[in-house]
Design a protein around this motif. Structure first.
Motif, PDB file in Angstrom:
ATOM      1  N   ASP A  92       0.687  -1.097   0.087  1.00  0.00           N
ATOM      2  CA  ASP A  92       0.091   0.233  -0.166  1.00  0.00           C
ATOM      3  C   ASP A  92       0.713   1.276   0.270  1.00  0.00           C
ATOM      4  O   ASP A  92       0.412   2.035  -0.724  1.00  0.00           O
ATOM      5  CB  ASP A  92      -0.901  -0.157   1.423  1.00  0.00           C
ATOM      6  CG  ASP A  92      -2.455  -0.950   1.038  1.00  0.00           C
ATOM      7  OD1 ASP A  92      -2.442  -1.801   0.165  1.00  0.00           O
ATOM      8  OD2 ASP A  92      -2.341  -1.420   2.501  1.00  0.00           O
ATOM      9  N   LEU A  93       1.940   1.610   1.209  1.00  0.00           N
ATOM     10  CA  LEU A  93       2.472   2.404   1.127  1.00  0.00           C
ATOM     11  C   LEU A  93       3.446   2.551  -0.763  1.00  0.00           C
ATOM     12  O   LEU A  93       3.595   3.778  -0.777  1.00  0.00           O
ATOM     13  CB  LEU A  93       3.653   2.638   2.125  1.00  0.00           C
ATOM     14  CG  LEU A  93       2.967   2.247   3.404  1.00  0.00           C
ATOM     15  CD1 LEU A  93       4.058   1.821   4.616  1.00  0.00           C
ATOM     16  CD2 LEU A  93       2.209   4.053   3.371  1.00  0.00           C
TER      17      LEU A  93
ATOM     18  N   ARG B  34       6.730  11.961   0.394  1.00  0.00           N
ATOM     19  CA  ARG B  34       6.616  10.866  -0.369  1.00  0.00           C
ATOM     20  C   ARG B  34       8.232  10.405  -0.269  1.00  0.00           C
ATOM     21  O   ARG B  34       8.819   9.230   0.178  1.00  0.00           O
ATOM     22  CB  ARG B  34       6.907  11.410  -1.733  1.00  0.00           C
ATOM     23  CG  ARG B  34       7.042  10.537  -3.167  1.00  0.00           C
ATOM     24  CD  ARG B  34       8.197  11.369  -3.920  1.00  0.00           C
ATOM     25  NE  ARG B  34       8.634  10.292  -4.855  1.00  0.00           N
ATOM     26  CZ  ARG B  34       9.071   9.555  -4.918  1.00  0.00           C
ATOM     27  NH1 ARG B  34      10.509   9.548  -4.494  1.00  0.00           N
ATOM     28  NH2 ARG B  34       9.902   8.081  -5.980  1.00  0.00           N
TER      29      ARG B  34
ATOM     30  N   GLN C  34       2.449   1.567  -3.179  1.00  0.00           N
ATOM     31  CA  GLN C  34       1.456   2.429  -4.327  1.00  0.00           C
ATOM     32  C   GLN C  34       1.323   3.329  -3.945  1.00  0.00           C
ATOM     33  O   GLN C  34       1.193   4.393  -5.177  1.00  0.00           O
ATOM     34  CB  GLN C  34       0.343   1.528  -4.341  1.00  0.00           C
ATOM     35  CG  GLN C  34       0.476  -0.238  -5.009  1.00  0.00           C
ATOM     36  CD  GLN C  34      -1.323  -0.815  -5.060  1.00  0.00           C
ATOM     37  OE1 GLN C  34      -1.794  -0.244  -4.361  1.00  0.00           O
ATOM     38  NE2 GLN C  34      -0.965  -1.838  -5.336  1.00  0.00           N
ATOM     39  N   ALA C  35       1.385   4.264  -2.637  1.00  0.00           N
ATOM     40  CA  ALA C  35       0.882   5.304  -2.461  1.00  0.00           C
ATOM     41  C   ALA C  35       1.921   6.645  -2.869  1.00  0.00           C
ATOM     42  O   ALA C  35       2.140   7.614  -3.592  1.00  0.00           O
ATOM     43  CB  ALA C  35       1.029   5.912  -0.751  1.00  0.00           C
TER      44      ALA C  35
END
Length: 64
Positions: A11-12, A40, A14-15
């Motif tokens: 998930d991270l 980021r 993809q973020a």
């Protein structure tokens, strides 16, 4: 009983990709860029540190 919310390393990752894509498309105003870029970078640094931990497992042997 509901489960506690979770977030995965995927998930991270993809973020980070979403932030990169949004920045490339001009989704952020100039004054927002430093905040978004800082977030980021922190996510990417966290992911890199976790990858290193998985590659080099801690030494748990008994030093005798």
């Amino acid at each position: 009983m509901s489960e506690e919310p979770t977030i995965s390393y995927q998930d991270l990752s993809q973020a980070v990709n979403i932030i990169d894509l949004a920045a490339k498309r001009g989704a952020f105003h100039g004054k927002e860029l430093s905040v978004v870029g800082s977030l980021r970078d922190r996510i990417e640094e966290f992911l890199s540190s976790k990858e290193e931990e998985e590659i080099i497992p801690p030494d748990t042997s008994d030093p005798e």
